[in-house]
Structure formats: structure tokens, C-alpha cells
Enzyme design. Structure first.
Site, short mmCIF file in Angstrom:
data_model
loop_
_atom_site.label_atom_id
_atom_site.label_comp_id
_atom_site.label_asym_id
_atom_site.label_seq_id
_atom_site.Cartn_x
_atom_site.Cartn_y
_atom_site.Cartn_z
N HIS A 63 0.83 -1.21 0.00
CA HIS A 63 0.00 0.00 0.00
C HIS A 63 0.87 1.26 0.00
CE1 HIS A 63 -3.99 -1.83 0.24
NE2 HIS A 63 -3.39 -2.79 0.92
N ASP B 59 2.49 1.94 -3.18
CA ASP B 59 2.66 2.37 -4.59
C ASP B 59 1.81 3.60 -4.92
OD1 ASP B 59 0.27 0.84 -4.68
OD2 ASP B 59 0.82 -0.27 -6.50
N GLY C 151 -4.79 -12.45 -4.72
CA GLY C 151 -3.81 -11.44 -4.36
C GLY C 151 -2.45 -11.69 -5.01
N SER D 78 -2.01 -11.08 -8.35
CA SER D 78 -2.05 -10.28 -9.57
C SER D 78 -2.42 -11.05 -10.82
CB SER D 78 -0.70 -9.58 -9.81
OG SER D 78 -0.52 -8.61 -8.86
N SER D 79 -3.48 -11.84 -10.71
CA SER D 79 -3.96 -12.53 -11.90
C SER D 79 -4.39 -11.50 -12.95
CB SER D 79 -5.12 -13.46 -11.56
OG SER D 79 -6.16 -12.75 -10.94
N ASP E 116 1.86 -3.96 -9.71
CA ASP E 116 1.66 -5.29 -10.27
C ASP E 116 2.05 -5.36 -11.75
OD1 ASP E 116 0.59 -5.57 -7.76
OD2 ASP E 116 -1.49 -5.58 -8.42
N TYR F 298 -10.16 -1.29 -0.41
CA TYR F 298 -8.98 -0.76 -1.10
C TYR F 298 -9.18 0.70 -1.54
CZ TYR F 298 -5.02 -0.60 -4.36
OH TYR F 298 -3.87 -0.24 -5.03
C1 GLA Z 1 -2.97 -4.38 -5.03
C2 GLA Z 1 -2.79 -3.29 -6.08
C3 GLA Z 1 -1.36 -2.75 -6.06
C4 GLA Z 1 -0.94 -2.36 -4.64
C5 GLA Z 1 -1.25 -3.48 -3.65
C6 GLA Z 1 -0.98 -3.08 -2.23
O1 GLA Z 1 -2.20 -5.49 -5.37
O2 GLA Z 1 -3.08 -3.78 -7.36
O3 GLA Z 1 -1.25 -1.67 -6.93
O4 GLA Z 1 -1.56 -1.16 -4.25
O5 GLA Z 1 -2.60 -3.91 -3.74
O6 GLA Z 1 0.38 -2.89 -2.02
#
Ligand code: GLA
Length: 383
Positions: A34, A36, A124, A126-127, A172, A222
Site C-alpha cells: 500500500h 505504490d 492477491g 495479480s492474476s 503489479d 482498497y
Molecule cells: C494491489 C494493487 C497494487 C498495490 C497493492 C498493495 O495489489 O493492485 O497496486 O496497491 O494492492 O500494495
């Protein structure tokens, strides 16, 4: 890398052979969570779980997307017609990428694309970024074009933000494109400057444990965290939380400018940015104990100050902490479910995995899949 399955699926759907195969990997973030979208630093690795895209040209100016994971839900777009988000939801990611590539001035060519992914959905890992990146690689290759990695990462992020409606940051897509085997990527999310940091110590194994609590970054938690951070930055008179210090945050809190929740969110972000830079130093000094302590501290901060963990993630981290040979553990990715990562001594990895698996099952009466991973390469044209 076995590309046969995606090529077979391509042939079964489109009735001819694929001309090429591209990849877009998933990721785990080692630390820097959290941060980025607060213009901070992140330290992710690309993993060997990935989305493959098999493609072949067609000559009618249309693009078809299909996916092994979405049977019967293929879509077709006409490059001469307006392209808008619509059902099925999964296809908005590659459609969004097509739209953004055209906005970037790329002259897309008609083609068929079949995706096949080993990245679990909504875990979580990043699919969605891996799908966007595989789509971008396939469309660019079919068009005979290339783009610089930073530009491509931003474009895929825009596709997710604007077309699929998920307000993700830049981490991601960046790691899926710029990952290098054996290395973590230190990414400055403001300047998009990168450093490759070796992450291939044979003494250590990285485990990923999936809570199977589904996580969707379009959901409320989020976007709300993002909003709270933006609000706090505004009240502090800075562009992003990267630009402030804990002293300034404390002073603003004392003066009644920030509320308690702002204080907690700021404490996480400011601390996490520092921890990420310290973690890079620890890796460079081969100090995995220090690295592991920073992982635990990151988790505690995400749990207590940022409030994005959940019971299952906390349980995995606690179970890991109780095992011999573990350097550190934390949730990874956006939170509210998804996966936790555990860095352990290689010779204890089997026992750690069994202990977490048994402890989790005892507590929640179901299993959490656990796999070992390593830093893999980012997106590639494979064939
Ligand atoms: C998700 C978002 C990322 C980042 C993370 C938390 O994966 O896609 O951009 O903000 O949460 O670090």
C-alpha cells in the site's frame, strides 16, 4: 515452460495453429505494501505462475479473446468500432489494453488470442495484471510493435483503472513486465526508476500460503484506503504521503488537522516506505534475519494501522512465527484475504509447510494451499 496446453486450446477454439506464445507472470510483493499509490517504494518479485497468451493473425480487422479459465465466454471486438466495457467481466482487461494501445498510437492488427493461466484468481497474486500484460504482449507482437517497459506498465494500469474499474497502483503491472529471474525489483513508484536486487539465496525458500479468502480490489476497502491517504496528504499540504514525515504527521494530529484514522494510515505508509528501503539493504548484506524482522513489522503495521489483514492471514503469520527456521512472514498484496508469504530456511521448508497447513486446518476446518516460489522472469515472447 510448457506451452502445449495453450496451443492446443487455441487450435480447439480457432481451428488453426497459433503463430506465437507470450507470457505475463503473477507476482508476490516481498515488502512495500500500500505504498505504490502513495508514490513510495515497493519490492516485488515475478513468480513462475503466469498467464500465457497464444495468438495468430486474422485479416478482417477484428480481435477475438478467449480463455481456458472462462469456457464459453470468448469475445470479439472490431477495431473500427468503439470498444466499451461490457460482460463478460474478465474480457474487459484485455479489451482495455487494446483500447489503451490504440490511444498510444499503436496500429493494432486483427488476431485471435487464447489465454491460459496458472495464477489463481482473486488470490492477491495479480492474476489481472498478468492477464493485462499477456494481452499487451500478444497484441504488440501481432502488430509488430514494442513499447518501453515503463510506458507499457502505465498503459496496463490505465486499462485496469479505467476499463475494468479497479483502482490499482503501478506495482503489479511493473513487476509483471520488468521482473528478472533471481531478483526482486525495487521500484520507485513516483519516478518509475528501478533497481534489480538479488533474491536467490540458496539458504532460503519462499512459501506462499493462500487463505482462499477472496480478495477483489474493486471492493470497498482498497478504494477507501486510497481515499484516506489522499485526504491525509491534502490536509498535510503534500502531493503524496511519501513527501511527509512522522513528526509532521504527529504535529498535524496534535493540532487537530488529522484524525486518529489518518494518523494510523500515515504511520503505516511512512513506516512501510522506510522498511522497504531497509529490506533492500538487508538483502544486499545477506542478512535474512533482519529481512524477516522487517516482514513481521510490515505485517503488524498492515494489521493494526492499515487494517487490511484478516483472521486467516494473521493465523498463517502467527503459525509461521512459531516454527523453527522461519526468517519472517507477512500478508502480500492488497489484503482482506489472498495470500501470506513465509521466508524460511531451506532445510526447514517442508516442516514449516506441514505445520502451517495442519495449524490452519485445525483452526478453520479447511485447507490453505501452500506452494514454494522464487523470483522468475517478467513478460516474454516465448515462441
Ligand atoms: C494491489 C494493487 C497494487 C498495490 C497493492 C498493495 O495489489 O493492485 O497496486 O496497491 O494492492 O500494495
Amino acid at each position: 515452460m510448457n506451452t502445449q496446453a495453450v496451443k492446443d486450446a487455441f487450435r480447439a477454439t480457432f481451428g488453426r495453429a497459433a503463430r506465437g506464445v507470450v507470457s505475463g507472470p503473477g507476482r508476490v510483493n516481498l515488502i512495500g505494501e500500500h505504498t505504490d499509490y502513495n508514490d513510495g517504494f515497493v519490492l516485488p518479485i515475478a513468480i513462475e505462475k503466469q498467464t500465457l497468451g497464444a495468438w495468430s493473425p486474422r485479416d478482417d480487422g477484428r480481435i477475438a479473446f478467449a480463455s481456458v479459465q472462462q469456457p464459453g465466454k470468448g469475445v470479439e471486438i472490431d477495431l473500427c468500432e468503439p470498444i466499451i466495457p461490457s460482460a463478460p467481466a474478465w474480457a474487459n482487461y484485455p479489451k482495455g489494453v487494446a483500447v489503451e494501445l490504440m490511444r498510444e498510437g499503436i496500429e493494432l492488427a486483427g488476431c485471435d488470442v487464447m489465454f491460459d493461466s496458472t495464477v489463481p484468481l482473486n488470490a492477491g497474486l495479480s492474476s489481472s495484471a498478468s492477464l493485462e500484460v499477456a494481452a499487451a504482449m500478444a497484441l504488440l507482437t501481432a502488430a509488430g510493435a514494442t513499447l518501453p517497459p515503463e510506458k507499457l506498465a502505465k498503459l496496463c494500469q490505465r486499462a485496469e483503472n479505467d476499463f475494468a474499474g479497479a483502482p490499482c497502483g503501478i506495482m503489479d503491472q511493473s513487476i509483471s513486465i520488468m521482473g528478472t529471474a533471481g531478483h526482486a525489483l525495487l521500484l520507485d513508484c513516483r519516478r518509475l526508476e528501478t533497481k534489480q536486487v538479488p533474491f536467490n539465496d540458496p539458504r532460503a525458500v519462499l512459501l506462499v500460503a493462500d487463505t482462499r479468502v477472496k480478495h477483489d480490489i474493486g471492493d470497498g476497502g482498497y478504494p477507501l484506503r486510497r481515499k484516506q491517504c489522499e485526504e491525509a496528504a491534502k490536509l498535510l499540504g503534500v502531493t503524496a504521503l511519501r513527501d511527509t514525515t512522522m513528526e509532521k504527521v504527529q504535529a498535524a494530529f496534535q493540532a487537530g488537522k488529522l484524525n486518529e484514522q489518518h494518523l494510523m494510515r500515515c504511520r503505516h505508509v511512512i513506516g512501510e516506505i522506510q522498511r522497504t528501503l531497509q529490506a533492500v539493504e538487508a538483502l544486499r548484506a545477506d542478512d535474512l534475519n533482519r529481512f524477516g524482522d522487517l516482514m513481521y513489522a510490515s505485517h503488524a503495521s498492515l494489521r493494526d494501522d492499515y487494517e487490511v489483514s484478516c483472521e486467516e492471514l494473521d493465523a498463517i503469520v502467527e503459525l509461521a512465527e512459531g516454527c523453527e527456521g522461519v526468517f519472517g512472514a507477512r500478508m502480500t498484496g492488497g489484503g482482506f484475504g489472498g495470500c501470506a508469504i513465509v521466508l524460511t530456511e531451506a532445510n526447514h521448508a517442508g516442516a514449516v509447510r506441514d505445520a502451517i497447513s495442519a495449524g490452519f486446518e485445525k483452526r478453520f476446518s479447511r485447507r490453505c494451499p501452500i506452494f514454494a516460489t522464487h523470483a522468475a522472469d517478467g513478460a516474454r515472447v516465448i515462441e
